[in-house]
Design an enzyme around this catalytic site. Structure first.
Site, mmCIF file in Angstrom:
data_model
loop_
_atom_site.group_PDB
_atom_site.id
_atom_site.type_symbol
_atom_site.label_atom_id
_atom_site.label_comp_id
_atom_site.label_asym_id
_atom_site.label_seq_id
_atom_site.Cartn_x
_atom_site.Cartn_y
_atom_site.Cartn_z
ATOM 1 N N ALA A 32 42.466 44.433 53.254
ATOM 2 C CA ALA A 32 43.780 45.069 53.317
ATOM 3 C C ALA A 32 43.626 46.582 53.387
ATOM 4 O O ALA A 32 42.820 47.165 52.653
ATOM 5 C CB ALA A 32 44.617 44.672 52.106
ATOM 6 N N ILE B 214 44.260 52.038 49.487
ATOM 7 C CA ILE B 214 43.298 52.366 48.435
ATOM 8 C C ILE B 214 42.780 51.081 47.797
ATOM 9 O O ILE B 214 43.562 50.241 47.341
ATOM 10 C CB ILE B 214 43.958 53.266 47.366
ATOM 11 C CG1 ILE B 214 44.480 54.558 48.011
ATOM 12 C CG2 ILE B 214 42.964 53.591 46.254
ATOM 13 C CD1 ILE B 214 45.314 55.409 47.071
ATOM 14 N N GLY C 215 41.376 48.590 45.067
ATOM 15 C CA GLY C 215 41.542 48.483 43.628
ATOM 16 C C GLY C 215 40.218 48.292 42.922
ATOM 17 O O GLY C 215 39.221 47.863 43.524
ATOM 18 N N LEU C 216 40.206 48.599 41.633
ATOM 19 C CA LEU C 216 38.996 48.425 40.832
ATOM 20 C C LEU C 216 38.824 46.987 40.371
ATOM 21 O O LEU C 216 37.704 46.560 40.075
ATOM 22 C CB LEU C 216 39.045 49.352 39.612
ATOM 23 C CG LEU C 216 39.090 50.854 39.880
ATOM 24 C CD1 LEU C 216 39.205 51.617 38.561
ATOM 25 C CD2 LEU C 216 37.869 51.308 40.660
ATOM 26 N N ASP D 129 56.461 37.743 42.711
ATOM 27 C CA ASP D 129 55.941 36.432 42.325
ATOM 28 C C ASP D 129 54.601 36.208 43.017
ATOM 29 O O ASP D 129 54.339 36.743 44.096
ATOM 30 C CB ASP D 129 56.925 35.342 42.733
ATOM 31 C CG ASP D 129 56.604 33.993 42.093
ATOM 32 O OD1 ASP D 129 55.836 33.973 41.106
ATOM 33 O OD2 ASP D 129 57.119 32.977 42.578
#
Length: 603
Positions: free
Chosen positions: A327, A330, A332-333, A383
């Site tokens: 995607a 930024i 993610g961790l 959701d």
């Protein structure tokens, strides 16, 4: 070449099929009983009871599946049933469903039970329902005392106002209305404001679903107006104007408004449906283009929605050629996120390892996602659909994505022939990340995004949710322009947090330091410290301070926490509060009527 079928000779096959269906029927009876109880709780304004009921119903399906599996193992040693018997079990089950009123849900229940028993044999399509076997077209409950799916009203003989009043009173809610004649007049005025004067065609009629839709503090009347070749959707929210007194709060007449109240960011409705497929068909007629999977999910049949979504994915893969990619945005961790550009969803996997400063575990993250699933999402939290053992064709995975999967989640992937099997993942609606929306937006879009962001966080805190990571990248903008939170690994209950002010610096060295000069506990939050991260862009700063200057004041957060600790539940609306009759037509309301409202929040 098809061969003449063998005789269904297995008694165990029939007994197992009948046992599974009996357990499904028990599940669906409990599901419907919850909707009946919701009416009683709504009438008594027992909002905590409604929240409890909604949470319990979410877990009910898995409980019934587990009970059924245990029964089959005890009675029939299900794990050791011969593979030649399972197709007979399925065929017997199909025979039992021919006159069933929830066949599609019963098929999904069968799949769920088989998954638990057969494990990897789940992929044997002869054993489960990969496609529906029983049609859901034209199912209706023809028992004498049964409610029809919807009722038809013909205003020509008695007039529209009298018909609307009869529609409302037919639901037989116990509390009286504050002024039903006033509220009906407001509906008439709203219809005129929206559509102007329109000639009544010979087929002019109103269709109304026979059950109310309960969620939060609201019961919705849902229907459609038929006039000539026009189909006009509507929903009328019923609320408590004050203790023991009801009022029609507004009327929603636009498809986009209905799509929002049925959106993936809201909790599931409690609604009594004898024939769920008929309800879904009706709702699709007033919200064309909305996937059946989302509608089933929104009315509380989330497992059926999950099943249909997976079928939609497989269908899309067979009619597309683009590849899954990492995607954009930024990284993610905690989560690895990928997407299929032609398909409006993202796929999220928990990484095997988390770099500092993240201090969490896979189990803790899964618990956070479960918390969100069971919590009231208020239209502000996306959701998620949770899947295990998802097989994707390797040929459809971008090389860079495969390398990323092997690097970040090696424990969650297996190669099986031409497929990559993903052991566990979450799927969410794809949204525009708020940081990109603000970065690329016009001045009007920036103002809208900032106002929505502040509203979203304030509504979440009133619902006892502290997002944890407040950065814009953890929020998305939906197709309808609403800002929704979707990164849950740091989420906490606000009542578990210690709201603190930043103590004054002790000296110049403290003031110049990039590190805090004060102790910070694991549940301490400092709203004043959010400003540097959120107000860096001058354009964002201007609009943020214009709409949400109180956002960085610890007292705002503490006040919300205090109200929660006192057991107060604020009012939330799945539509703009400006649409409420008491605000839209104040001249029709006497002082002290429903317009007293209190503090409002659009959810």
């Amino acid at each position: 070449m098809n061969h003449f079928p063998k005789l269904l000779s297995s008694q165990i096959g029939f007994d197992v099929a009948q046992t599974i269906l009996e357990n499904f029927d028990r599940h669906y009876r409990i599901f419907r009983e919850a909707a009946v109880e919701a009416k009683d709780l709504f009438e008594r304004a027992d909002w905590h009871g409604l929240q409890r009921l909604a949470r319990e119903r979410i877990t009910s399906y898995d409980d019934r599946v587990r009970e059924c599996v245990e029964l089959l193992e005890d009675e029939y040693d299900a794990e050791n049933i011969d593979n030649e018997v399972w197709p007979q079990i399925k065929l017997h089950y199909i025979g039992l469903l021919t006159s069933h009123r929830q066949p599609e849900c019963a098929e999904t229940f069968f799949n769920s039970v088989c998954c638990k028993i057969l494990h990897r044999a789940y992929f044997n399509n002869d054993f489960i329902f990969v496609r529906p076997a029983i049609s859901t077209e034209y199912i209706e409950n023809d028992e004498p005392a049964a409610k029809p799916t919807y009722r038809a009203y013909y205003p020509g003989s008695e007039g529209l106002a009298a018909t609307l009043e009869r529609i409302v009173t037919n639901f037989q809610l116990n509390p009286p209305f504050e002024d039903l004649e006033r509220d009906i007049a407001c509906i008439m005025q709203a219809i005129h404001d929206e559509f102007g004067a329109f000639d009544e065609a010979v087929n002019f009629q109103i269709h109304v679903l026979s059950s109310l839709f309960y969620r939060n503090k609201t019961a919705y009347v849902v229907g459609r107006i038929i006039n000539g070749d026009r189909v006009l959707p509507f929903a009328v929210p019923i609320r408590h104007a004050r203790a023991g007194i009801l009022a029609l709060d507004t009327v929603l007449l636009r498809r986009d408004q209905l799509k929002i109240i049925f959106s993936f960011s809201h909790s599931y409705f409690l609604v009594d449906m004898n024939v769920p497929s008929a309800y879904v068909q009706f709702l699709r007629s007033i919200m064309p283009g909305k996937p059946k999977a989302e509608i089933y999910t929104s009315v509380g049949l989330q497992k059926q929605g999950k099943n249909l979504f997976y079928r939609d994915l497989l269908h899309h893969l067979s009619h597309s050629s683009d590849r899954f990619i990492v995607a954009p945005g930024i990284k993610g961790l905690v989560m690895l996120v990928f997407t299929l550009p032609s398909f409006p969803y993202v796929f999220k996997m928990i990484k095997d390892h988390f770099p500092p400063p993240k201090d969490t575990t896979r189990e803790q993250i899964m618990a956070k996602y479960l918390l969100v699933k069971r919590h009231d999402r208020l239209g502000r939290m996306a959701d998620t659909l949770e899947y295990s053992s998802v097989a994707l064709p390797l040929a459809r995975l971008d090389d860079a994505l495969v390398r990323e999967l092997e690097k970040e989640v090696p424990s969650l992937i297996e190669y099986e022939g031409e497929n990559l099997v993903i052991k566990h993942l979450y799927i969410e609606r794809r949204m525009v990340p708020l940081n990109l929306y603000l970065q690329n937006g016009s001045d009007a879009e920036i103002e809208h995004g900032v106002r929505e962001y502040g509203n979203a966080v304030k509504e979440l805190m009133q619902a006892n949710i502290f997002p944890g990571d407040m950065l814009y990248k953890n929020f998305g903008v939906t197709r309808h322009g609403r800002v929704v939170f979707y990164d849950y690994d740091e989420i906490e209950y606000l009542t578990d947090c210690n709201v603190r002010r930043v103590p004054p610096p002790r000296n110049d060295e403290d003031e110049m330091s990039g590190e805090p000069w004060y102790t910070v506990g694991p549940h301490d939050i400092f709203p004043e410290t959010y400003a540097p991260f959120l107000l860096g862009d001058p354009r964002v700063r201007e609009h943020f301070l214009a709409h949400h200057a109180d956002f960085f004041d610890p007292q705002l957060w503490q006040d919300s926490k205090d109200r929660l600790l006192r057991g107060e539940l604020p009012d939330f609306f799945a539509y703009e509060p400006a649409l409420r009759f008491c605000i839209r037509y104040p001249e029709r309301f006497a002082p002290g009527d429903a317009a007293d409202g209190g503090k409002l929040a659009a959810a």
